[in-house]
Scaffold this motif. Structure first.
Motif, PDB file in Angstrom:
ATOM      1  N   GLU A  48      -2.249 -15.649  39.051  1.00  0.00           N
ATOM      2  CA  GLU A  48      -1.109 -15.458  39.953  1.00  0.00           C
ATOM      3  C   GLU A  48      -0.385 -16.792  40.217  1.00  0.00           C
ATOM      4  OE1 GLU A  48       0.215 -12.778  41.202  1.00  0.00           O
ATOM      5  OE2 GLU A  48       1.585 -13.868  42.551  1.00  0.00           O
ATOM      6  N   LEU A  49      -1.184 -17.834  40.431  1.00  0.00           N
ATOM      7  CA  LEU A  49      -0.597 -19.169  40.662  1.00  0.00           C
ATOM      8  C   LEU A  49       0.104 -19.676  39.408  1.00  0.00           C
ATOM      9  CD1 LEU A  49      -3.226 -21.243  42.682  1.00  0.00           C
ATOM     10  CD2 LEU A  49      -0.953 -20.498  43.405  1.00  0.00           C
ATOM     11  N   ALA A  50      -0.491 -19.359  38.253  1.00  0.00           N
ATOM     12  CA  ALA A  50       0.095 -19.806  36.982  1.00  0.00           C
ATOM     13  C   ALA A  50       1.490 -19.208  36.824  1.00  0.00           C
ATOM     14  CB  ALA A  50      -0.794 -19.399  35.813  1.00  0.00           C
ATOM     15  N   SER A  51       1.631 -17.886  37.061  1.00  0.00           N
ATOM     16  CA  SER A  51       2.948 -17.247  36.906  1.00  0.00           C
ATOM     17  C   SER A  51       3.964 -17.860  37.865  1.00  0.00           C
ATOM     18  CB  SER A  51       2.902 -15.744  37.194  1.00  0.00           C
ATOM     19  OG  SER A  51       1.711 -15.202  36.774  1.00  0.00           O
ATOM     20  N   ARG A  52       3.532 -18.048  39.117  1.00  0.00           N
ATOM     21  CA  ARG A  52       4.472 -18.579  40.108  1.00  0.00           C
ATOM     22  C   ARG A  52       4.960 -19.972  39.712  1.00  0.00           C
ATOM     23  NH1 ARG A  52       2.126 -18.084  45.962  1.00  0.00           N
ATOM     24  NH2 ARG A  52       0.763 -16.476  45.187  1.00  0.00           N
ATOM     25  N   ASN A  53       4.032 -20.781  39.191  1.00  0.00           N
ATOM     26  CA  ASN A  53       4.437 -22.141  38.803  1.00  0.00           C
ATOM     27  C   ASN A  53       5.296 -22.151  37.550  1.00  0.00           C
ATOM     28  OD1 ASN A  53       3.355 -24.452  40.558  1.00  0.00           O
ATOM     29  ND2 ASN A  53       1.731 -22.919  40.544  1.00  0.00           N
ATOM     30  N   HIS A  54       5.017 -21.235  36.616  1.00  0.00           N
ATOM     31  CA  HIS A  54       5.893 -21.143  35.430  1.00  0.00           C
ATOM     32  C   HIS A  54       7.314 -20.809  35.879  1.00  0.00           C
ATOM     33  CE1 HIS A  54       2.997 -21.692  32.313  1.00  0.00           C
ATOM     34  NE2 HIS A  54       2.295 -20.617  32.601  1.00  0.00           N
ATOM     35  N   GLU A  55       7.392 -19.879  36.824  1.00  0.00           N
ATOM     36  CA  GLU A  55       8.701 -19.445  37.313  1.00  0.00           C
ATOM     37  C   GLU A  55       9.463 -20.630  37.928  1.00  0.00           C
ATOM     38  OE1 GLU A  55       8.316 -16.172  39.971  1.00  0.00           O
ATOM     39  OE2 GLU A  55       9.911 -15.134  38.906  1.00  0.00           O
ATOM     40  N   ARG A  56       8.703 -21.458  38.642  1.00  0.00           N
ATOM     41  CA  ARG A  56       9.338 -22.601  39.303  1.00  0.00           C
ATOM     42  C   ARG A  56       9.783 -23.663  38.290  1.00  0.00           C
ATOM     43  NH1 ARG A  56       5.567 -25.313  43.588  1.00  0.00           N
ATOM     44  NH2 ARG A  56       5.874 -23.319  44.597  1.00  0.00           N
ATOM     45  N   TYR A  57       8.979 -23.877  37.233  1.00  0.00           N
ATOM     46  CA  TYR A  57       9.238 -25.021  36.344  1.00  0.00           C
ATOM     47  C   TYR A  57       9.965 -24.703  35.037  1.00  0.00           C
ATOM     48  CZ  TYR A  57       6.464 -27.635  39.637  1.00  0.00           C
ATOM     49  OH  TYR A  57       6.020 -28.216  40.787  1.00  0.00           O
ATOM     50  N   ILE A  58      10.023 -23.421  34.655  1.00  0.00           N
ATOM     51  CA  ILE A  58      10.592 -23.111  33.335  1.00  0.00           C
ATOM     52  C   ILE A  58      12.041 -23.619  33.202  1.00  0.00           C
ATOM     53  CG2 ILE A  58      11.217 -20.710  33.988  1.00  0.00           C
ATOM     54  CD1 ILE A  58      10.015 -21.706  30.517  1.00  0.00           C
ATOM     55  N   GLY A  59      12.845 -23.415  34.247  1.00  0.00           N
ATOM     56  CA  GLY A  59      14.245 -23.872  34.205  1.00  0.00           C
ATOM     57  C   GLY A  59      14.326 -25.383  34.009  1.00  0.00           C
ATOM     58  N   PRO A  60      13.716 -26.166  34.931  1.00  0.00           N
ATOM     59  CA  PRO A  60      13.761 -27.627  34.783  1.00  0.00           C
ATOM     60  C   PRO A  60      13.169 -28.133  33.461  1.00  0.00           C
ATOM     61  CG  PRO A  60      12.977 -27.031  36.976  1.00  0.00           C
ATOM     62  CD  PRO A  60      13.140 -25.753  36.214  1.00  0.00           C
ATOM     63  N   VAL A  61      12.094 -27.492  32.977  1.00  0.00           N
ATOM     64  CA  VAL A  61      11.457 -27.964  31.736  1.00  0.00           C
ATOM     65  C   VAL A  61      12.394 -27.752  30.541  1.00  0.00           C
ATOM     66  CG1 VAL A  61       9.588 -27.408  30.096  1.00  0.00           C
ATOM     67  CG2 VAL A  61       9.051 -27.827  32.492  1.00  0.00           C
ATOM     68  N   VAL A  62      13.032 -26.581  30.476  1.00  0.00           N
ATOM     69  CA  VAL A  62      13.968 -26.309  29.372  1.00  0.00           C
ATOM     70  C   VAL A  62      15.175 -27.258  29.470  1.00  0.00           C
ATOM     71  CG1 VAL A  62      15.585 -24.612  28.404  1.00  0.00           C
ATOM     72  CG2 VAL A  62      13.253 -23.920  28.991  1.00  0.00           C
ATOM     73  N   ARG A  63      15.657 -27.447  30.704  1.00  0.00           N
ATOM     74  CA  ARG A  63      16.805 -28.364  30.892  1.00  0.00           C
ATOM     75  C   ARG A  63      16.444 -29.759  30.389  1.00  0.00           C
ATOM     76  NH1 ARG A  63      17.707 -27.902  36.457  1.00  0.00           N
ATOM     77  NH2 ARG A  63      18.064 -25.712  36.079  1.00  0.00           N
ATOM     78  N   GLN A  64      15.230 -30.202  30.730  1.00  0.00           N
ATOM     79  CA  GLN A  64      14.773 -31.541  30.314  1.00  0.00           C
ATOM     80  C   GLN A  64      14.677 -31.632  28.788  1.00  0.00           C
ATOM     81  OE1 GLN A  64      14.016 -34.134  32.649  1.00  0.00           O
ATOM     82  NE2 GLN A  64      14.252 -35.286  30.753  1.00  0.00           N
ATOM     83  N   ALA A  65      14.158 -30.559  28.172  1.00  0.00           N
ATOM     84  CA  ALA A  65      14.001 -30.563  26.706  1.00  0.00           C
ATOM     85  C   ALA A  65      15.376 -30.664  26.037  1.00  0.00           C
ATOM     86  CB  ALA A  65      13.272 -29.304  26.247  1.00  0.00           C
TER      87      ALA A  65
END
Ligand code: KG4
Ligand code: ZN
Length: 338
Positions: A48-65
């Motif tokens: 559950e924590l993993a999904s929530r953190n993916h949701e939080r970071y996926i946008g910034p991580v893709v933007r950074q890439a």
């Protein structure tokens, strides 16, 4: 000559949120945001924590890439995203994001098998070994020997009957109070310890399957046999030796399995991939093994051993142009290779 497609890879199958931009063998960016600290206090991954953190970071991580690659979303020719195996909620975050991104940029999206991603971790920035070869996937979730053949066909030669090798590292690290994930710390301590300190059992089967749960339990019993009032001091004093002895047992089992798989299939090349392939003792043992045997061992660069999106893009690149669009692309948490 036309340039190879500019691919955006996305990986969210477990506890790493990752994105990478790959064009041919040119890796323009490779971003990994690890959630290890989030899960460390629980001694393992909390889905559950993993999904929530993916949701939080996926946008910034893709933007950074994209930023690291000097690319804007409309430059991307296609998106490659892990569709399984993995944690359902975690996979869903990556796939939903990939679909939305691809739709907004009018480019195709392809689903990638995470294990196939690991198989391509030796092919990200260079062509890598040609098929056929044998690959040992050793990670936190998988321990599998695969015969990789032409036309993207895979035969699973053997797999673990219980724990994965990385899981054994993590559980033994927990017994020694080394934090999560334990593999890197066990590796570091083992370099200062004596692998002959204690002979932990090496499991061996007639087929090419593995078992690591007995080894983990034998470390537990070994520690339990120490009187309780002396245990803490004992662990402190002999931690490096216990790590070295445990790690040696894993290495012996893995190298022997590669040796037998190579003999059985008659291939001349083998790869060892996944998080545990970062282990320095294993890498040294494999390099000694290849000198003695008539086989070449290929290891991923360390940055491609643990979960990352560059390997996902590399796996998609291998069949780019020959895969049909998948209008109903969905996650498959139990996806297998064969
Ligand atoms: O491939 P990976 O990032 O995730 C999965 O697909 O499971 O592998 C993570 C696993 C963890 O169990 C971690 O403890 C292990 O790889 N690992 C290591 C080392 N670095 C990571 N195990 C032994 N030695 C290492 N240096
Ligand atoms: Zn993995």
């Amino acid at each position: 000559m036309t340039a190879p497609p500019l691919l955006l890879g996305i990986e969210t199958s477990c506890d790493d949120t990752a994105a990478a931009v790959l064009q041919g063998h040119d890796l323009h960016s490779n971003v990994v945001s690890s959630q290890h600290d989030v899960h460390a206090q629980y001694g393992g991954i909390v889905p559950e924590l993993a999904s929530r953190n993916h949701e939080r970071y996926i946008g910034p991580v893709v933007r950074q890439a994209l930023e690291d690659a000097g690319a804007s979303p409309v430059d991307i020719d296609g998106v490659a995203v892990t569709r399984g195996p993995g944690l359902p909620g975690a996979l869903l975050v990556g796939l939903s994001f990939a679909k939305a991104f691809a739709s907004a940029c009018s480019c195709p999206v392809v689903g990638v098998n995470h294990l196939k991603g690991h198989l391509y971790s030796t092919h990200v920035t260079a062509p890598g070994p040609e098929v056929p070869f044998v690959s040992l996937i050793v990670s936190g979730g998988h321990t599998q020997l695969v015969h990789v053949k032409p036309n993207h066909t895979y035969t699973v030669l053997g797999q673990t009957r219980d724990d994965a090798a990385g899981e054994a590292f993590d559980k033994v690290a927990q017994l020694l109070n080394l934090g999560y994930p334990g593999g890197p710390e066990v590796d570091r301590l083992a370099q200062q310890g004596d692998p002959a300190f204690h002979a932990f059992p090496r499991s061996k089967f007639d087929d090419l399957s593995f078992s690591f749960s007995g080894l983990k339990t034998s470390v537990l019993y070994f520690l339990r046999d120490i009187p309780e009032d002396e245990r803490e001091v004992f662990i402190k004093q002999y931690r490096a030796d216990i790590c070295a002895s445990f790690q040696q047992a894993v290495i012996d089992v893995l190298v022997d399995a590669v040796r037998r798989a190579v003999a059985q299939t008659g291939v001349r090349h083998a790869t060892v991939v996944g998080g545990v392939s970062a282990n320095s003792g294993l890498r040294a043992a494999l390099s000694r093994f290849q000198e003695d045997a008539n086989v070449r061992i290929h290891l991923p660069e360390r940055r491609f051993c643990m979960d990352n999106a560059a390997m996902i893009a590399a796996a998609a690149r291998a069949s780019w142009g020959s895969t049909l669009p998948e209008p109903n692309l969905d996650i498959d948490p139990r996806l297998s290779l064969s």
